[in-house]
Design an enzyme around this catalytic site. Structure first.
Site, mmCIF file in Angstrom:
data_model
loop_
_atom_site.group_PDB
_atom_site.id
_atom_site.type_symbol
_atom_site.label_atom_id
_atom_site.label_comp_id
_atom_site.label_asym_id
_atom_site.label_seq_id
_atom_site.Cartn_x
_atom_site.Cartn_y
_atom_site.Cartn_z
ATOM 1 N N ASP A 1 0.900 -1.158 -0.103
ATOM 2 C CA ASP A 1 0.209 -0.336 -0.297
ATOM 3 C C ASP A 1 0.910 1.384 0.073
ATOM 4 O OD1 ASP A 1 -2.548 1.734 -0.065
ATOM 5 O OD2 ASP A 1 -1.300 2.163 2.214
ATOM 6 N N ASP B 1 -7.551 -1.210 4.017
ATOM 7 C CA ASP B 1 -6.238 -2.060 3.825
ATOM 8 C C ASP B 1 -6.854 -3.848 4.451
ATOM 9 O OD1 ASP B 1 -4.781 -0.271 2.017
ATOM 10 O OD2 ASP B 1 -3.878 -0.231 3.837
#
Length: 809
Positions: free
Chosen positions: A477, A708
């Site tokens: 990420d 996430d």
């Protein structure tokens, strides 16, 4: 309105399409992912693999998620799914020992959700509400210390004092064939029974579960050795024999239980480091008139007041007001978005600078709650990785039983007494090294958890040690992982005849009146974070902040020199105030265009360059023209280039995934070690992207935010950074406590060393068996010598596992 082909989000009236990609998409990010990965696997085939695309979806009922304490292998999953399926009103169940979660689809008319935990609390498993799990840590300690430590040691003491000397030809201290001997043996039988059935209950349960599920595991082999010696000795006791092997039962149970208990202690110490990763969930909301009500009383169309620093409680639209909204937690977008009347807002995002009134959407849904639901869906469908030793047990256990049976039968066929034949079979079962095999995994895993914890890495699931070995794609990420996720002043450019420091100081002087995240970043950058640990943010209680409550006046006035602003006005796109009689304006370039304040080409180029890097360009001007440009954004983490280079050097594909615009991710796309970058990917599509990548590879996901969490759970290995949220930590298999990206390669090094140690332990155990089993079949070994040999092999496994497993190479 149709759903996105990739993530099922609504596409709106103008979906994103492309001639080279089938389907319609909600955003450019989903379209890009589909274009890049469409050749990996057909969309229809992929949909069949999605956890929410199961036959249970066709069931017209409800779904609940339960925490189940006591699961430790894939056999437990099969048993609990089978048990749930036998319950009236249950349509389907899916369990995951990696996350201690079971999903149950049920008919509420046939079974109450309150009844399900009791119905699934069988065979020693304890089911409870997923949000408030119960654990049996205290029971395990009592079971081990009292059952094993006291009664086991008492039985072994009688062996050392009264029985072992007779095995070496010494005269017994009492008449073993008389009343005193019977009394002694009865005590040993009682003590051994407590050890076997109380301390060894989890092992016996594992054996029972493996038989019910028809999946032999190591618990079955250990139970066979322990119960066989116990059964033989009990029968021998009743017929008057003195060659009793209760000590073998006690040794097998205590050694394996001690190994498992040591692993659990190390794991609890590591997971205890996560205690501070909690957030407070407020289930009350405030109506527009100021009335506070419970969240479940809110209906579609209600108007709710959201003040600065508060989360938007439900998805909806802004009905009144304008505010900068921090969406990083939900979408991954690092820069705040300005929301005006009519703009959609997501539940879970944070209003930062001005109060707004939000009209609740038609479903009264919360995007953050939706992410939690998606997380649980994925967790319950993600099967735990079966331990290597349990996979070997599926072949080894039947083989050992067959060898023992053949050996006993052959001995009997050659004319030996039944007792001798039984001893041959018993010796084979004992000598087959259940202790060394039973200790191989827990001690190696405990060593890995210990070494990881020393490096600030918490291993949440021991499935990490098998999953990491096969990882060939690492997804990173961007916001909060490759970058620190904090808005800060990164750069400043001034016109030729103006000092840069003067631009910075004057900008900070007027921005102090604003609580917009960009304004706070500028002020903190000028004054210095070290002098203002809060970054000038409003206090949680709405009171004074560190930026305006220090002794002698506002904090940082001295640092700004003469740049003190008066008469400051805050606009939608910036601020303006007077500094040294000059009107100073700070804000969006459009604000200066509206005032017809020109900007030199050099400054416009600096602003364009900042925007191209994914940062926010902030113009600063006075005297009727632009004097400088400030670049605000989140900074990349130190050493990120070394990390991706190390991952690439290990032969792993590196992918960057972000909800930010492509410009913000451009710097990563240019790095030679990064294979692909996906930008503008919404949270729901992150998990789907990970699954697509996993169609032809094993995937690790590294992230930090709630957005996430579903992707972390969908990956074969989820790694969370502790600076993120508790939801991300809950979804992860490992958590990096020190907020240090370089810990990612170290995690792979620890898992590599742990796997090598596990294979060493198993290799020794099987070499030992290859020598010992033939000796047992030939009659050279008796159960006592077999137990001593077994103990020696176990000591070797313990010694080998005590060494550090970290493998920097």
């Amino acid at each position: 309105m149709t759903g996105c082909t990739l993530c099922d989000l609504p596409t709106g009236d103008d979906p994103h399409t492309a001639p080279d990609v089938d389907g319609e998409f909600c955003c450019r990010g989903c379209l890009t992912v589909a274009r890049s990965l469409d050749d990996v696997e057909d969309l229809d085939d992929l949909d069949e693999r999605r956890p929410d695309a199961t036959p249970a979806d066709e069931f017209d009922g409800e779904t609940t998620f339960l925490h189940v304490d006591g699961m430790h292998c894939a056999t437990c999953e099969s048993f609990l799914e089978m048990t749930a399926g036998e319950q009236e009103g249950v349509a389907a169940a899916e369990a995951s020992y990696a996350t201690d979660t079971i999903r149950v689809d049920y008919d509420p008319d046939a079974v109450s959700p309150d009844e399900l935990p009791d119905r699934l609390s069988v065979a020693g498993y304890s089911a409870s509400d997923r949000a408030d799990p119960e654990t049996d840590d205290d029971d395990a300690v009592v079971r081990f210390l009292i059952g094993g430590g006291f009664f086991g040691m008492m039985a072994m003491l009688w062996y050392v004092v009264f029985l072992y000397p007779t095995y070496f030809g010494s005269e017994p201290l009492l008449d073993l064939g008389g009343v005193s001997g019977t009394y002694l043996f009865a005590q040993i039988w009682v003590f051994a029974s407590i050890v076997l059935f109380y301390t060894g209950y989890p092992i016996l349960r594992g054996a029972y579960v493996s038989l019910r599920a028809r999946q032999p595991n190591m618990d079955l082999l250990v139970s066979l050795a322990a119960t066989s010696s116990y059964a033989y000795s009990t029968l021998a006791l009743f017929v008057g024999r003195t060659d009793l092997y209760f000590d073998v039962t006690i040794a097998v149970i205590l050694v394996v239980t001690a190994g498992n208990h040591y692993e659990s202690i190390i794991k609890r110490r590591a997971t205890g480091m996560l205690a501070d990763l909690t957030t407070t969930e407020d289930r009350t909301v405030r109506r527009e008139v100021g009335e506070t009500v419970a969240a479940d009383e809110v209906a579609p169309g209600d108007r709710l007041l959201v003040r600065p620093g508060e989360r938007v409680p439900f998805d909806g639209v802004v009905a009144e007001g304008t505010a900068a909204v921090d969406e990083a937690l939900v979408t991954g977008e690092s820069l705040p978005a300005t929301k005006r009347e009519g703009d959609a807002v997501r539940g879970g995002t944070v209003v930062t600078d001005s109060p707004v009134v939000v009209e609740v959407g038609e479903d009264a849904a919360n995007t953050l709650d939706t992410l939690v639901r998606l997380l649980w869906e994925i967790q319950s469908s993600r099967s735990g990785i079966q331990r290597l030793v349990d996979r070997l047990a599926t072949v080894f256990v039947p083989l050992v039983v067959a060898v023992a049976a053949v050996g006993a039968t052959a001995t009997l066929a050659f004319g030996s007494p039944p007792v001798d034949a039984a001893l041959v079979g018993l010796t084979v079962l004992i000598v087959s090294c259940p202790c060394a095999l039973g200790l191989a995994t827990p001690l190696a895993v405990a060593a890995g958890i210990r070494d990881a914890a020393e490096r600030g890495i918490v291993v949440v699931s021991d499935a990490v040690f098998e999953a990491a070995a096969d990882i060939d794609t690492v997804v990173l990420d961007k916001t909060g992982t490759l970058t620190d996720g904090e808005m800060r002043l990164l750069d400043a450019t001034a016109e030729a005849d103006t000092p840069v420091e003067r631009v910075r100081e004057r900008a900070a002087a007027v921005e102090r009146a604003s609580v917009h995240p960009v304004a706070e970043a500028i002020v903190a950058g000028v004054l210095g974070e070290a002098d203002d640990p809060t970054g000038g943010r409003p206090a949680a209680d709405g009171g004074a902040t560190a930026a305006d409550s220090t002794e002698g006046g506002p904090a940082g006035v001295d640092a700004l020199g003469d740049a003190a602003a008066t008469g400051v006005d805050v606009f939608d796109r910036g601020v303006a105030g007077r500094v040294d009689s000059d009107e100073v304006v700070v804000g969006h370039p459009d604000l200066f265009d509206e005032r017809d304040w020109p900007a030199p080409d050099r400054l416009r180029e600096a602003g364009t360059a900042a925007r191209d890097r994914g940062n926010v360009p902030v113009y600063v001007g006075w005297g009727g023209r632009v004097r400088g440009v400030l670049a605000v954004g989140d900074e990349v983490r130190d050493g990120w280039e070394d990390v991706v280079a190390d991952l690439d050097a290990d032969g792993r594909r590196v992918v960057v995934l972000t909800g930010d615009a492509p410009a913000a991710a451009r710097r990563f796309a240019d790095h030679p070690a990064i294979d692909e970058v996906f930008a503008e990917v919404p949270p729901e599509a992150k998990a789907e992207t990970v699954r697509r990548l996993g169609a032809d590879s094993s995937v690790a996901m590294v992230g930090d935010g709630s957005n996430d969490a579903p992707a972390l759970a969908a990956a074969d290995l989820g790694v969370s950074i502790a600076s993120g949220t508790d939801l991300a930590a809950d979804a992860a298999d490992a958590v990096l406590l020190e907020d240090r990206l370089s810990a990612v390669p170290e995690l792979f090094a620890v898992t590599r060393g742990t796997n090598r140690r596990l294979k060493q332990n198993l290799g020794w155990a099987f070499v030992y068996n290859a020598v010992a089993i033939p000796l047992a079949l030939s009659g050279v070994l008796n159960p006592l010598l077999a137990a001593l040999a077994m103990a020696s092999s176990s000591i070797l496994v313990v010694t080998n596992s005590a060494r550090a497993v970290f493998d920097p190479d």
